[in-house]
Design a protein around this motif. Structure first.
Motif, short mmCIF file in Angstrom:
data_model
loop_
_atom_site.label_atom_id
_atom_site.label_comp_id
_atom_site.label_asym_id
_atom_site.label_seq_id
_atom_site.Cartn_x
_atom_site.Cartn_y
_atom_site.Cartn_z
N ARG A 56 36.72 48.34 37.45
CA ARG A 56 37.91 47.75 38.07
C ARG A 56 37.59 46.58 39.00
NH1 ARG A 56 40.67 53.28 40.01
NH2 ARG A 56 38.45 53.66 40.40
N PRO A 57 36.54 46.64 39.82
CA PRO A 57 36.24 45.46 40.64
C PRO A 57 35.93 44.22 39.81
CG PRO A 57 35.16 47.39 41.54
CD PRO A 57 35.71 47.80 40.21
N PHE A 58 35.20 44.38 38.70
CA PHE A 58 34.91 43.23 37.84
C PHE A 58 36.22 42.63 37.32
CE2 PHE A 58 34.31 41.18 33.78
CZ PHE A 58 33.18 40.40 33.98
N ILE A 59 37.11 43.49 36.85
CA ILE A 59 38.38 43.01 36.31
C ILE A 59 39.18 42.27 37.39
CG2 ILE A 59 40.60 43.76 35.36
CD1 ILE A 59 39.01 46.14 34.08
N GLN A 60 39.24 42.86 38.59
CA GLN A 60 39.99 42.25 39.70
C GLN A 60 39.44 40.87 40.05
OE1 GLN A 60 39.53 44.22 43.47
NE2 GLN A 60 40.48 42.52 44.57
N ILE A 61 38.10 40.77 40.20
CA ILE A 61 37.50 39.50 40.61
C ILE A 61 37.60 38.47 39.49
CG2 ILE A 61 35.41 38.37 41.44
CD1 ILE A 61 36.69 40.24 43.43
N ALA A 62 37.45 38.90 38.23
CA ALA A 62 37.58 37.97 37.11
C ALA A 62 38.97 37.32 37.12
CB ALA A 62 37.34 38.70 35.79
N ARG A 63 39.98 38.13 37.35
CA ARG A 63 41.35 37.59 37.35
C ARG A 63 41.58 36.71 38.58
NH1 ARG A 63 43.74 43.23 34.87
NH2 ARG A 63 43.57 42.58 32.68
N ALA A 72 35.73 32.33 34.75
CA ALA A 72 35.35 33.73 34.63
C ALA A 72 35.89 34.23 33.30
CB ALA A 72 35.93 34.54 35.78
N PRO A 73 35.26 35.26 32.71
CA PRO A 73 35.71 35.70 31.39
C PRO A 73 37.14 36.24 31.41
CG PRO A 73 33.54 36.62 31.92
CD PRO A 73 34.07 36.01 33.18
N GLU A 74 37.89 35.85 30.40
CA GLU A 74 39.22 36.44 30.22
C GLU A 74 39.07 37.89 29.80
OE1 GLU A 74 43.28 35.75 27.55
OE2 GLU A 74 41.68 34.23 27.56
N ILE A 75 39.94 38.75 30.33
CA ILE A 75 39.91 40.18 30.00
C ILE A 75 40.89 40.41 28.84
CG2 ILE A 75 40.20 42.52 30.88
CD1 ILE A 75 37.99 40.91 32.29
N PHE A 76 40.36 40.88 27.69
CA PHE A 76 41.20 41.11 26.51
C PHE A 76 41.77 42.53 26.48
CE2 PHE A 76 38.19 37.89 24.40
CZ PHE A 76 39.00 36.83 24.77
N GLY A 77 41.10 43.45 27.13
CA GLY A 77 41.57 44.84 27.13
C GLY A 77 40.64 45.71 27.93
N GLU A 78 41.16 46.88 28.36
CA GLU A 78 40.35 47.77 29.19
C GLU A 78 40.70 49.23 28.91
OE1 GLU A 78 42.78 47.36 33.31
OE2 GLU A 78 42.36 45.52 32.19
N ASP A 79 39.73 50.09 29.02
CA ASP A 79 39.88 51.54 28.93
C ASP A 79 39.13 52.11 30.13
OD1 ASP A 79 39.67 54.25 28.49
OD2 ASP A 79 39.06 54.10 26.40
N LEU A 80 39.83 52.28 31.24
CA LEU A 80 39.18 52.67 32.48
C LEU A 80 38.63 54.09 32.41
CD1 LEU A 80 41.63 51.09 35.09
CD2 LEU A 80 39.50 50.16 34.19
N LEU A 198 30.71 25.73 34.31
CA LEU A 198 29.77 26.83 34.56
C LEU A 198 30.53 28.15 34.43
CD1 LEU A 198 27.89 25.46 37.72
CD2 LEU A 198 27.21 25.28 35.31
N GLY A 199 30.08 29.01 33.54
CA GLY A 199 30.70 30.31 33.36
C GLY A 199 30.09 31.33 34.32
N LEU A 200 30.93 32.06 35.03
CA LEU A 200 30.49 33.01 36.04
C LEU A 200 30.45 34.42 35.47
CD1 LEU A 200 32.61 31.70 39.04
CD2 LEU A 200 30.21 31.21 38.53
N LEU A 201 29.38 35.15 35.83
CA LEU A 201 29.22 36.54 35.40
C LEU A 201 28.72 37.38 36.57
CD1 LEU A 201 27.29 35.99 32.02
CD2 LEU A 201 29.75 36.42 32.28
N ASP A 202 28.80 38.69 36.43
CA ASP A 202 28.14 39.64 37.33
C ASP A 202 28.59 39.48 38.78
OD1 ASP A 202 26.53 41.80 37.77
OD2 ASP A 202 24.65 40.69 37.82
N PHE A 203 29.91 39.50 38.97
CA PHE A 203 30.49 39.29 40.30
C PHE A 203 31.25 40.51 40.79
CE2 PHE A 203 32.83 36.94 36.93
CZ PHE A 203 33.83 37.88 36.72
N GLN A 204 31.04 41.67 40.15
CA GLN A 204 31.83 42.86 40.45
C GLN A 204 31.57 43.41 41.85
OE1 GLN A 204 29.81 42.72 37.66
NE2 GLN A 204 28.00 43.58 38.65
#
Length: 325
Positions: A56-63, A72-80, A198-204
């Motif tokens: 969830r933190p990764f999803i929140q920060i990405a958005r 930041a990567p677009e989120i296509f779907g999630e199964d928490l 620059l694409g950002l990763l690993d920011f959760q």
């Protein structure tokens, strides 16, 4: 790496039935990554298995980052429930390997990373926990918790914490209006995208804290040598529009947070070897000690530097940790 059992049903629900699921190199955590390849598209499947990981933190920060126009990567779907996230694939063109192959591009690419972080610092901070004293202390304590026992050292714990409290006080006072701190901003987490962004990763693990932290993360990289000249040039670039007294204060805080981060990382890399059976991280320790000693030379770090001199002599810092400790 075998995909998690729930992955196929998750991908089916998102319209990726029949896609190939191929392993991608992971990181130092429990997270794993797979490339999902269909006929005319591909994506990345993050496996962040509960209870070890929470996506969830990764999803929140990405958005949050996307809303502020960062890549930041677009989120296509999630199964928490199963810790699965399908996200945009930024490809394999990583800053680290690109600069290994094209060292002549080092200055412009590093300048771009500094410009990005400066732009981020001009935006409102994300709604994340503060980088407070308790967090800073918890992190530096990884060194006496892991490195010191591995070297059979008995150290003055109370004096260690008091020295850090003294040194970090002005940093905490300066972050009353915090910025988003990505916390792992370095060459192995930056992707070079086709659109020159620059694409950002690993920011959760992002927190709200001091602007110097991510600069230290990039310019005192734990995994890649950054020359002293390049570090100095990029720090000067960041400070180009600062008044002289502001710039001097920022440089002090930069050294303090560099020492804090590098102390933490020495503890983490020792833990990764001893607890998680990843001995390759010990290879980074000589670089980490060099970076830490450079930061400790700043006069505003005198209390912490004195503690290190009294408790972990220079000769000990050069000794390798025995993996089977």
């Amino acid at each position: 790496m075998i995909p998690p059992a729930a992955a196929q049903a998750f991908l089916d629900r998102l319209g990726w039935t029949g896609a190939d699921i191929l392993p991608v190199a992971g990181d130092a955590s429990f997270r794993r990554y797979f490339r999902v390849v269909a006929k005319d598209r591909q994506a990345i499947l993050m496996d962040a298995p509960p209870p070890h990981e929470d996506p969830r933190p990764f999803i929140q920060i990405a958005r949050h980052l996307k809303a502020q126009q960062f890549a930041a990567p677009e989120i296509f779907g999630e199964d928490l429930e199963h810790g699965l996230v399908l996200l945009e694939d930024f490809g394999d063109h990583r800053m680290r390997e690109h600069l290994d192959a094209h060292p002549e591009e080092e200055i412009p690419i590093y300048r771009q990373t500094v410009d990005l972080i400066k732009t981020l610092h001009e935006k409102p901070a994300a709604n994340v926990p503060p980088y407070d004293w308790e967090q800073y202390l918890r992190e530096v304590n990884l060194l006496p918790q892991w490195y010191c026992p591995a070297q059979k050292l008995t150290v003055a714990q109370d004096a260690f914490e008091q020295a850090w409290q003294t040194v970090l006080a002005p940093v905490l006072a300066a972050q009353t209006v915090p910025v988003t701190v990505l916390r792992d901003y370095h060459a192995e987490n930056i992707m070079l995208l086709d659109n020159q962004r620059l694409g950002l990763l690993d920011f959760q693990d992002a927190l709200a804290g001091h602007a110097a932290y991510d600069l230290v993360s990039m310019l005192q990289d734990a995994r890649r040598d950054v020359s002293d000249d390049l570090e100095a040039a990029m720090l000067t670039h960041y400070l180009a529009d600062f008044a002289d007294d502001q710039a001097d204060l920022f440089r002090s805080h930069y050294a303090i947070l560099g020492a804090q981060r590098n102390t933490k990382i020495i503890g983490i890399f020792t833990r990764l070897c001893l607890r998680d059976k990843k001995p390759r991280y010990l290879d980074f320790l000589p670089r980490m000690w060099r970076l830490l000693e450079k930061d400790l030379a700043h006069p505003d770090l005198a209390p912490v530097a004195q503690w290190f001199d009294e408790n972990i002599p220079a000769a000990i810092r050069q000794q390798k940790i025995v993996e089977g400790h």
